[in-house]
Design an enzyme around this catalytic site. Sequence first.
Site, PDB file in Angstrom:
ATOM      1  N   LYS A  76      36.450 -49.719  28.684  1.00  0.00           N
ATOM      2  CA  LYS A  76      35.421 -49.080  29.518  1.00  0.00           C
ATOM      3  C   LYS A  76      34.508 -48.228  28.665  1.00  0.00           C
ATOM      4  O   LYS A  76      34.937 -47.680  27.647  1.00  0.00           O
ATOM      5  CB  LYS A  76      36.084 -48.215  30.593  1.00  0.00           C
ATOM      6  CG  LYS A  76      36.523 -49.017  31.804  1.00  0.00           C
ATOM      7  CD  LYS A  76      36.803 -48.082  32.965  1.00  0.00           C
ATOM      8  CE  LYS A  76      37.230 -48.856  34.198  1.00  0.00           C
ATOM      9  NZ  LYS A  76      37.723 -47.970  35.240  1.00  0.00           N
ATOM     10  N   SER A 133      33.831 -39.276  40.730  1.00  0.00           N
ATOM     11  CA  SER A 133      33.116 -39.105  39.457  1.00  0.00           C
ATOM     12  C   SER A 133      31.889 -40.013  39.428  1.00  0.00           C
ATOM     13  O   SER A 133      30.824 -39.614  38.932  1.00  0.00           O
ATOM     14  CB  SER A 133      34.044 -39.440  38.283  1.00  0.00           C
ATOM     15  OG  SER A 133      35.158 -38.590  38.299  1.00  0.00           O
TER      16      SER A 133
HETATM   17  O1  PNS Z   1      40.604 -41.789  37.771  1.00  0.00           O
HETATM   18  P1  PNS Z   1      41.062 -43.222  37.885  1.00  0.00           P
HETATM   19  O2  PNS Z   1      40.201 -44.120  37.041  1.00  0.00           O
HETATM   20  O3  PNS Z   1      41.155 -43.673  39.306  1.00  0.00           O
HETATM   21  O4  PNS Z   1      42.544 -43.232  37.283  1.00  0.00           O
HETATM   22  C1  PNS Z   1      43.262 -44.433  37.216  1.00  0.00           C
HETATM   23  C2  PNS Z   1      44.459 -44.295  36.283  1.00  0.00           C
HETATM   24  C3  PNS Z   1      44.036 -43.787  34.918  1.00  0.00           C
HETATM   25  C4  PNS Z   1      45.461 -43.328  36.863  1.00  0.00           C
HETATM   26  C5  PNS Z   1      45.094 -45.714  36.184  1.00  0.00           C
HETATM   27  O5  PNS Z   1      44.106 -46.630  35.856  1.00  0.00           O
HETATM   28  C6  PNS Z   1      46.202 -45.794  35.156  1.00  0.00           C
HETATM   29  O6  PNS Z   1      47.273 -45.272  35.344  1.00  0.00           O
HETATM   30  N1  PNS Z   1      45.910 -46.464  34.032  1.00  0.00           N
HETATM   31  C7  PNS Z   1      46.823 -46.613  32.935  1.00  0.00           C
HETATM   32  C8  PNS Z   1      47.252 -48.063  32.783  1.00  0.00           C
HETATM   33  C9  PNS Z   1      48.427 -48.363  33.674  1.00  0.00           C
HETATM   34  O7  PNS Z   1      49.461 -47.729  33.604  1.00  0.00           O
HETATM   35  N2  PNS Z   1      48.274 -49.364  34.526  1.00  0.00           N
HETATM   36  C10 PNS Z   1      49.348 -49.812  35.385  1.00  0.00           C
HETATM   37  C11 PNS Z   1      49.238 -49.227  36.756  1.00  0.00           C
HETATM   38  S1  PNS Z   1      49.404 -50.590  37.760  1.00  0.00           S
END
Ligand code: PNS
Length: 171
Positions: A51, A138
């Site tokens: 990203k 955001s």
């Molecule tokens: O603020 P956001 O973008 O909604 O946060 C999303 C976040 C960072 C919590 C989520 O994308 C995440 O935990 N990403 C890390 C990768 C991961 O563990 N993915 C598996 C979850 S299914």
Amino acid sequence: MNEGIIMESKYVKAICPGSFDPITNGHVDIIERASQLFPEVVVGVLQNPHKKPLFSIEDRVDLIKLAVLHLPNVSVCAFEGLLVDFARKINANLIVKGLRAISDFEIEFQMALNNKRLSPEIETMFMMTRNEYSFLSSSMIKELAQFGGSIQGLVPTEVEKAIHKKFCGMS
Ligand code: PNS
């Protein structure tokens, strides 16, 4: 009713994860409430190489640090990869997330179940976002600021300054 009984929670370190590009007052509210419930809270800031965020990972971490200065049991840390791996690394066994509306539920439910499958020992807890922040994200903040809309009261002051600097080159 249970008077005199002190219950010790096994959840001593909680993670509030997110992209925080940038942190909003809705995020701050969830972090503040988590900090009142658990002895230690770590704000986990995702560094996603796929990203292109508006703010660098360093800037996002610094802006969050400024926004949580008043919370002595909160720290801020960047992470890459899976959230559950980060949780294990820092010895946290609870993920705390905010839920704004039904629209958040589906993706949050999927993430919580996937995280549970990967690490059954890690719990996910949701807090309902305060009414006044239920429309806040955001992405919305970035769009408002980009086109000259007011973001006053929706983000911490330092974020407001940083975002105006990005879009208008002024501090
Ligand atoms: O603020 P956001 O973008 O909604 O946060 C999303 C976040 C960072 C919590 C989520 O994308 C995440 O935990 N990403 C890390 C990768 C991961 O563990 N993915 C598996 C979850 S299914």
